[in-house]
Design a protein around this motif. Structure first.
Motif, PDB file in Angstrom:
ATOM      1  N   GLN A   1      -7.556  10.832   0.057  1.00 16.03           N
ATOM      2  CA  GLN A   1      -8.623  10.183   0.750  1.00 16.03           C
ATOM      3  C   GLN A   1      -8.300   8.542   0.416  1.00 16.03           C
ATOM      4  OE1 GLN A   1     -13.000  10.825  -0.351  1.00 16.03           O
ATOM      5  NE2 GLN A   1     -12.944  11.434   1.792  1.00 16.03           N
ATOM      6  N   ALA A   2      -8.004   8.201  -0.739  1.00 17.10           N
ATOM      7  CA  ALA A   2      -7.854   6.774  -1.225  1.00 17.10           C
ATOM      8  C   ALA A   2      -6.786   6.196  -0.174  1.00 17.10           C
ATOM      9  CB  ALA A   2      -7.438   6.713  -2.522  1.00 17.10           C
ATOM     10  N   ASN A   3      -5.649   6.819   0.010  1.00 16.36           N
ATOM     11  CA  ASN A   3      -4.723   6.573   0.990  1.00 16.36           C
ATOM     12  C   ASN A   3      -5.044   5.925   2.404  1.00 16.36           C
ATOM     13  OD1 ASN A   3      -2.371   6.241  -0.833  1.00 16.36           O
ATOM     14  ND2 ASN A   3      -1.870   8.462  -0.699  1.00 16.36           N
TER      15      ASN A   3
ATOM     16  N   THR B   1       0.869  -1.339   0.129  1.00 13.30           N
ATOM     17  CA  THR B   1       0.071  -0.283  -0.064  1.00 13.30           C
ATOM     18  C   THR B   1       0.921   1.274   0.006  1.00 13.30           C
ATOM     19  OG1 THR B   1      -0.375   0.241   2.392  1.00 13.30           O
ATOM     20  CG2 THR B   1      -1.586  -1.308   1.218  1.00 13.30           C
TER      21      THR B   1
ATOM     22  N   THR C   1      -7.463   2.956   2.391  1.00 11.25           N
ATOM     23  CA  THR C   1      -6.580   1.935   2.213  1.00 11.25           C
ATOM     24  C   THR C   1      -5.915   1.395   3.579  1.00 11.25           C
ATOM     25  OG1 THR C   1      -6.127   2.341   0.195  1.00 11.25           O
ATOM     26  CG2 THR C   1      -4.695   0.845   0.992  1.00 11.25           C
TER      27      THR C   1
ATOM     28  N   LEU D   1      -8.496  13.514  -3.559  1.00 15.75           N
ATOM     29  CA  LEU D   1      -8.994  12.226  -3.987  1.00 15.75           C
ATOM     30  C   LEU D   1      -7.823  11.189  -3.610  1.00 15.75           C
ATOM     31  CD1 LEU D   1     -10.702  12.202  -7.241  1.00 15.75           C
ATOM     32  CD2 LEU D   1     -11.756  11.523  -5.284  1.00 15.75           C
ATOM     33  N   SER D   2      -6.605  11.371  -4.181  1.00 22.55           N
ATOM     34  CA  SER D   2      -5.374  10.426  -3.695  1.00 22.55           C
ATOM     35  C   SER D   2      -5.202  10.412  -2.194  1.00 22.55           C
ATOM     36  CB  SER D   2      -4.217  10.925  -4.353  1.00 22.55           C
ATOM     37  OG  SER D   2      -2.865  10.376  -3.866  1.00 22.55           O
TER      38      SER D   2
ATOM     39  N   SER E   1       0.552   4.027  -2.693  1.00 23.02           N
ATOM     40  CA  SER E   1       0.054   5.364  -2.315  1.00 23.02           C
ATOM     41  C   SER E   1       0.991   6.094  -2.941  1.00 23.02           C
ATOM     42  CB  SER E   1       0.214   5.623  -0.675  1.00 23.02           C
ATOM     43  OG  SER E   1       1.807   5.614  -0.226  1.00 23.02           O
TER      44      SER E   1
ATOM     45  N   LEU F   1      -0.032   6.489  -6.519  1.00 22.61           N
ATOM     46  CA  LEU F   1      -1.203   7.146  -6.669  1.00 22.61           C
ATOM     47  C   LEU F   1      -0.932   8.868  -6.388  1.00 22.61           C
ATOM     48  CD1 LEU F   1      -4.018   6.655  -6.820  1.00 22.61           C
ATOM     49  CD2 LEU F   1      -4.318   6.665  -4.411  1.00 22.61           C
TER      50      LEU F   1
END
Length: 341
Positions: free
Chosen positions: A98-100, A62, A103, A95-96, A66, A69
């Motif tokens: 938040q995705a991190n 991840t 995850t 967005l990146s 990350s 991303l």
């Protein structure tokens, strides 16, 4: 002089090309380090039957994702505004981030489940292999953490990648301790306990990233800026009699914006008031992208109604005057003296 809508923004200052290139170089260096070590760690984790090592490797995956991303988001955010995206793609970085964060939260749940299972039924763990690999991981993560710390961490996107690497560093330290405990005492549950410590760190970092990115998506004021206090500060300026429709938000991390409707005393200098307020916002709050609509109190709006103090009431108020200006002011009205909030 009714209806002066003035926009002011330092757009040229938002694209720091040299800094962005340097950030990308540091992120790529960390990515290469992490990917190479992760491949080795997965193999050793299975050989040593160590959940702590495998969980560290999963977290490193991840980490790598990350950073990838973050790099993609940085490239998207650097694109100029065009078409329907009038701010460009700056929020790709949020967005990146938040995705991190998401995850980290999802991974922490899976690792917590596995760790509790291993606490109940601890498998045989090869402590020596775990210790040596974890110590090597500490060194790799220290270098990777240093690389990312050199990038601009005021970007929530870069901070997301940094939090991934930092929790991994702490995870390796916990795993190294667990390996030493297993090696010296044979206490196999130390491996699962180390995993739970990593889970706690991942939860903390994940919640922080989701919360901070959520604030930006929900158009909240930047952290540390109190809109009420800022409104009171603006209305205290010379010739200003009212501030309403005040909105403060962030386009992306570190890029605040503001809009407001300003009523000036009859005969006042609208242009001077606008310049004064924009200089105040830039100097005291770091807000250089401000759009202010400045009108004289008592002037007629395009709809034919007079701009009057007291006309701006809640939309569900029974005695709302017909043709009142700004029927829904979207928030508190700021006036000099006792504040009507």
């Amino acid at each position: 002089m009714a209806g002066h809508a003035h926009a002011h923004g330092d757009h040229s200052g938002h694209s720091h090309t040299v800094a962005a290139d340097a950030d990308r170089r540091w992120l790529r260096a960390a990515l290469i380090l992490i990917t190479a070590f992760m491949a080795v760690e997965v193999v050793i984790g299975f050989v040593a039957r160590s959940l702590a090592l495998i969980s560290d490797a999963a977290h490193m995956l991840t980490d790598a994702a990350s950073i990838v991303l973050a790099l993609i988001a940085m490239r998207l955010a650097a694109r100029p505004a065009r078409g329907g995206y009038t701010y460009g793609l700056k929020r790709a970085e949020i967005l990146s981030a938040q995705a991190n964060g998401v995850t980290l939260l999802v991974l922490s749940v899976w690792l917590a489940y596995e760790a509790v299972h291993r606490l109940v039924e601890p498998p045989e763990v090869t402590g020596g292999l775990v210790l040596v690999t974890a110590l090597a991981g500490v060194v790799v993560n220290l270098v990777a953490t240093w690389c990312i710390s050199k990038a601009n961490r005021s970007s929530l996107n870069v901070e997301g990648a940094y939090q991934h690497i930092l929790t991994d560093l702490f995870g390796f330290i916990a795993t190294a301790v667990a390996g030493a405990v297993v090696l010296t005492t044979g206490f196999a549950r130390a491996d699962a306990i180390a995993s739970l410590l990593v889970v706690a760190l991942m939860l903390k970092a994940g919640i922080g990233l989701v919360r901070d990115s959520g604030r930006i998506f929900m158009e909240a004021a930047p952290a540390g800026v109190d809109p009420d206090a800022l409104g009171d500060r603006l209305v205290a300026a010379d010739q200003v009699v009212e501030i309403h429709d005040l909105h403060i938000w962030e386009i992306t991390s570190g890029d605040p914006a503001l809009s407001a409707h300003v009523l000036v005393a009859p005969g006042g200098d609208c242009h001077k008031v606008r310049r004064t307020l924009q200089e105040l916002l830039a100097a005291e709050y770091g807000i250089t992208h401000a759009t202010l609509q400045v009108d004289h109190l008592g002037e007629q709006d395009s709809g034919g109604e007079l701009l009057r103090i007291g006309d701006r009431q809640a939309p569900d108020t029974a005695d709302q005057p017909s043709g009142a200006h700004c029927a829904d002011t979207h928030g508190p009205v700021h006036r000099p003296g006792p504040h009507d909030h």
